[in-house]
Scaffold this active site. Structure first.
Site, PDB file in Angstrom:
ATOM      1  N   THR A  13       0.927  -1.460  -0.076  1.00  0.00           N
ATOM      2  CA  THR A  13      -0.103  -0.098  -0.072  1.00  0.00           C
ATOM      3  C   THR A  13       0.971   1.225  -0.135  1.00  0.00           C
ATOM      4  OG1 THR A  13      -0.225  -0.111   2.219  1.00  0.00           O
ATOM      5  CG2 THR A  13      -1.838  -1.326   1.155  1.00  0.00           C
ATOM      6  N   TYR A  15       4.027   4.029  -1.560  1.00  0.00           N
ATOM      7  CA  TYR A  15       4.093   4.594  -2.791  1.00  0.00           C
ATOM      8  C   TYR A  15       4.315   3.758  -3.926  1.00  0.00           C
ATOM      9  CZ  TYR A  15       5.167   8.244  -6.094  1.00  0.00           C
ATOM     10  OH  TYR A  15       5.293   8.790  -7.568  1.00  0.00           O
ATOM     11  N   GLY A  17       4.951   0.582  -3.980  1.00  0.00           N
ATOM     12  CA  GLY A  17       4.409  -0.832  -3.587  1.00  0.00           C
ATOM     13  C   GLY A  17       3.025  -0.912  -4.432  1.00  0.00           C
ATOM     14  N   LYS A 133      20.184   0.225   3.474  1.00  0.00           N
ATOM     15  CA  LYS A 133      19.728  -0.541   2.094  1.00  0.00           C
ATOM     16  C   LYS A 133      21.123  -1.468   1.574  1.00  0.00           C
ATOM     17  CE  LYS A 133      16.262   2.206  -0.067  1.00  0.00           C
ATOM     18  NZ  LYS A 133      15.927   3.073  -1.335  1.00  0.00           N
ATOM     19  N   ARG A 137      21.397  -5.714   1.534  1.00  0.00           N
ATOM     20  CA  ARG A 137      21.896  -6.284   0.580  1.00  0.00           C
ATOM     21  C   ARG A 137      22.747  -7.335   0.804  1.00  0.00           C
ATOM     22  NH1 ARG A 137      23.365  -2.174  -4.600  1.00  0.00           N
ATOM     23  NH2 ARG A 137      21.091  -1.629  -4.965  1.00  0.00           N
TER      24      ARG A 137
END
Length: 308
Positions: A13, A15, A17, A133, A137
């Site tokens: 839900t 942006y 997505g 992020k 990874r």
């Protein structure tokens, strides 16, 4: 349809997505979205969930912070795509743990979708967000989970309606602020295209354990080129105010959250040139418009027409 890869989106839900859920449903993949009870009953998010259902998406009740519900949801699918927001980025370790336990996932796409965090020179506060992020990874690689990292660069809807101008709601008609010398090239992609390319990569062996860069040639522009294109469209020359790097850095330090993070991302892209200052090598990456020439993507030029 039974043999089509089943896809679960966590954070659907949000942006970006929403676009990925829609692209998945449109491509006739059995599509599942994980949602909390509170999201389903929320007046705004509930409408988005209803829209998903109308598109044939199966809603699974669960929570990033409820391990059992995560494992149960993941066991029903082949591919997991995370589109969680800024504040949940670090908590994707919970998805990694659930994927490990479920043991059936053929591919995991973490919530990346921006700049390539392993090849950028961002300052704070963007630096910390990019580092999270990057850590996710490394955790995926360390666990041996098959992955694709999507580097989608700028979302057109965030940047182009204002021509990357701070705190305005429409593109400039008189004067324009340009960061740095305006020559560093950035990349802008329409959100539906990001969804389409992401879903195309799901079953593609060429994107396995690689970074999928969305860098269509017609969407690569420097700030100066973007302004020139806009001037041509409106038939008017704008007054250009160039902001040197020292001043950009000072403004980032003096601005409140979240303006400072947006400015730091813009500094990385438009002053440092982080979206385009490296070559995509086959050892680590592939480019979406080269892999999928059949996708008719929206060009920056076409996108700007709606604002003229």
């Amino acid at each position: 349809m039974a043999d089509k890869t089943k896809i679960l989106i966590i954070g659907g839900t949000g942006y970006i997505g929403k676009f990925i859920v829609e692209a998945s449903a449109k491509s006739e993949h059995p599509t599942f979205a994980l949602a909390r009870e509170s999201t389903i009953s929320d007046p705004v998010k509930g409408k988005i969930i209803q829209g998903f259902k109308n598109s044939g998406v199966t809603i699974l009740t669960g929570d990033l912070y409820d391990h059992e519900s995560l494992v149960k949801a993941i066991k029903q699918v082949d591919v997991v795509i995370s589109t969680v927001g800024q504040l949940q980025l670090a908590d994707q370790v919970k998805i990694i743990a659930a994927i490990k336990e479920a043991g059936n996932v053929k591919r995991f796409f973490p919530s990346d979708f921006g700049t390539d965090v392993d090849r950028c020179h961002a300052v704070e506060p963007a630096k910390s967000s990019f580092e999270i992020k990057s850590q996710i990874r490394r955790a995926i690689e360390a666990e041996g989970i098959p992955y694709t990292f999507v580097s989608a660069n700028y979302f057109a809807g965030y940047s182009l309606p204002t021509l990357v101008q701070p705190e305005v709601t429409a593109p400039p008609r008189d004067k324009v602020i340009i960061l740095g010398d305006g020559n560093a090239k950035a990349v802008f992609n329409e959100e539906n295209d990001i969804g389409t390319y992401t879903i195309k990569a799901v079953d593609d062996a060429r994107t396995l354990n690689k970074i999928l860069y969305i860098k269509p040639p017609k969407n690569i522009y420097s700030f100066n080129e973007l302004v020139a294109l806009w001037e041509k469209k409106i038939g008017k020359t704008l007054e250009k105010i160039y902001v040197p790097e020292e001043q950009v850095l000072k403004q980032i330090q003096e601005s409140p959250f979240p303006i400072n993070i947006v400015m730091a991302i813009n500094h990385s892209a438009f002053v440092k040139g982080d979206l385009t200052n490296f070559k995509i090598e086959p050892s680590f990456g592939v480019e979406a418009s080269e892999l999928y020439p059949d996708v008719k993507y929206t060009t920056v030029e076409e996108y700007l027409d709606q604002f003229v």
